[in-house]
Design a protein around this motif. Structure first.
Motif, PDB file in Angstrom:
ATOM      1  N   SER A  47     -10.921  -5.833  10.568  1.00 26.00           N
ATOM      2  CA  SER A  47     -10.219  -4.721   9.923  1.00 26.00           C
ATOM      3  C   SER A  47     -10.686  -4.557   8.481  1.00 26.00           C
ATOM      4  CB  SER A  47      -8.707  -4.938   9.943  1.00 26.00           C
ATOM      5  OG  SER A  47      -8.333  -6.012   9.088  1.00 26.00           O
ATOM      6  N   GLN A 102       0.809  -1.212   0.000  1.00 23.27           N
ATOM      7  CA  GLN A 102       0.000   0.000   0.000  1.00 23.27           C
ATOM      8  C   GLN A 102       0.847   1.269   0.000  1.00 23.27           C
ATOM      9  OE1 GLN A 102      -3.067  -0.609   3.233  1.00 23.27           O
ATOM     10  NE2 GLN A 102      -4.292   0.230   1.590  1.00 23.27           N
ATOM     11  N   THR A 114      -9.263  -2.542   4.860  1.00 24.74           N
ATOM     12  CA  THR A 114      -8.155  -1.839   4.225  1.00 24.74           C
ATOM     13  C   THR A 114      -8.531  -1.484   2.807  1.00 24.74           C
ATOM     14  OG1 THR A 114      -6.579  -3.145   5.525  1.00 24.74           O
ATOM     15  CG2 THR A 114      -5.704  -1.936   3.639  1.00 24.74           C
ATOM     16  N   GLN A 171      -3.886   4.876  -0.326  1.00 24.33           N
ATOM     17  CA  GLN A 171      -4.648   4.332   0.784  1.00 24.33           C
ATOM     18  C   GLN A 171      -5.974   5.074   0.953  1.00 24.33           C
ATOM     19  OE1 GLN A 171      -2.424   4.171   4.420  1.00 24.33           O
ATOM     20  NE2 GLN A 171      -0.667   3.156   3.482  1.00 24.33           N
ATOM     21  N   GLU A 172      -7.020   4.308   1.231  1.00 24.56           N
ATOM     22  CA  GLU A 172      -8.326   4.876   1.572  1.00 24.56           C
ATOM     23  C   GLU A 172      -8.674   4.396   2.976  1.00 24.56           C
ATOM     24  OE1 GLU A 172     -11.151   6.917   2.149  1.00 24.56           O
ATOM     25  OE2 GLU A 172     -10.626   7.138   0.017  1.00 24.56           O
ATOM     26  N   ASN A 173      -8.765   5.326   3.925  1.00 20.31           N
ATOM     27  CA  ASN A 173      -8.951   4.959   5.333  1.00 20.31           C
ATOM     28  C   ASN A 173     -10.282   5.386   5.924  1.00 20.31           C
ATOM     29  OD1 ASN A 173      -6.264   3.830   5.588  1.00 20.31           O
ATOM     30  ND2 ASN A 173      -5.496   5.938   5.533  1.00 20.31           N
ATOM     31  N   ASP A 174     -11.097   6.096   5.154  1.00 25.82           N
ATOM     32  CA  ASP A 174     -12.380   6.553   5.683  1.00 25.82           C
ATOM     33  C   ASP A 174     -13.343   5.373   5.802  1.00 25.82           C
ATOM     34  OD1 ASP A 174     -14.274   8.872   6.326  1.00 25.82           O
ATOM     35  OD2 ASP A 174     -15.344   7.816   4.734  1.00 25.82           O
TER      36      ASP A 174
END
Length: 209
Positions: free
Chosen positions: A170, A3, A172, A8-11
């Motif tokens: 989790s 990554q 991701t 990265q997409e964390n929302d």
């Protein structure tokens, strides 16, 4: 998965919405009998209200090896893939300026890790099938309902399938959507993808300054 930070997409809400929109996914598990990784392709129902990140449910055939080697609480990885597309250097206006461009591939994917449980009772199975049916038939002019089929036929099928449930630990996200390109290149790529990868095109436009 590897990554790079810019992709990265964390929302959490974005990730949850993504897996609801792209609910046909690949479940990867470890088959201890044959000592190898297995992959199953399944449509999932997502409930964001259960647990910290939500719960996924699906159904599988009892003839599926996954049913026989499943252990309560087994760790699994589920991959949800959205739009993906080849990106040609010819789509970049900046190519005309310096020629320092190469082909690449854009894609949108969310990985979910969690613990797998198998549920065998018919009540849970019927509830899951009912929700799946309502979700996928909602776009039809005359939605099909389970009661449209003979009850004995449905009951016979229920004997051959089981519910699997995954408690998510989790999520991701990786959205590779031309973040590293200049503004004019992003706009051009979004236009090129409008018909072939509409979700990606929209995402690029929303994240273009």
């Amino acid at each position: 998965m590897f990554q790079p930070p810019q992709y990265q997409e964390n929302d959490l809400k974005t990730l949850q919405q993504f897996i609801q929109q792209h609910n046909f996914a690949t479940l990867m598990s470890y088959n201890s009998t044959h000592e190898r990784i297995e992959a199953d392709h399944l449509p999932f129902l997502f409930d964001p209200k259960q647990g910290l990140y939500g719960t996924l449910t699906a159904h599988i055939a009892k003839e599926n090896p996954l049913y026989t080697h499943i252990k309560h609480g087994q760790s699994v990885l589920i991959s949800f893939q959205g739009d993906q597309h080849y990106i040609s250097p010819h789509w970049y206006p900046s190519k005309k300026q310096h020629q320092r461009t190469v082909p690449t591939w854009n894609y949108m994917v969310v990985h979910v890790r969690g613990y797998l449980r198998c549920i065998d009772d018919k009540k849970s199975l019927l509830a899951l099938l009912g929700r799946l049916t309502r979700q996928h038939e909602s776009t039809q002019a005359m939605p099909w309902k389970m009661k449209d089929a003979p009850a004995e036929y449905i009951n016979a099928l229920l004997n051959d399938i089981a519910v699997i449930s995954i408690d998510i630990e989790s999520m991701t996200g990786q959205f590779k959507t031309s973040q590293d390109r200049p503004q004019e290149d992003k706009i051009s790529v979004a236009k090129a993808l409008k018909n072939t990868a509409p979700h990606m095109s929209q995402h690029i436009q929303q994240h273009t300054d």
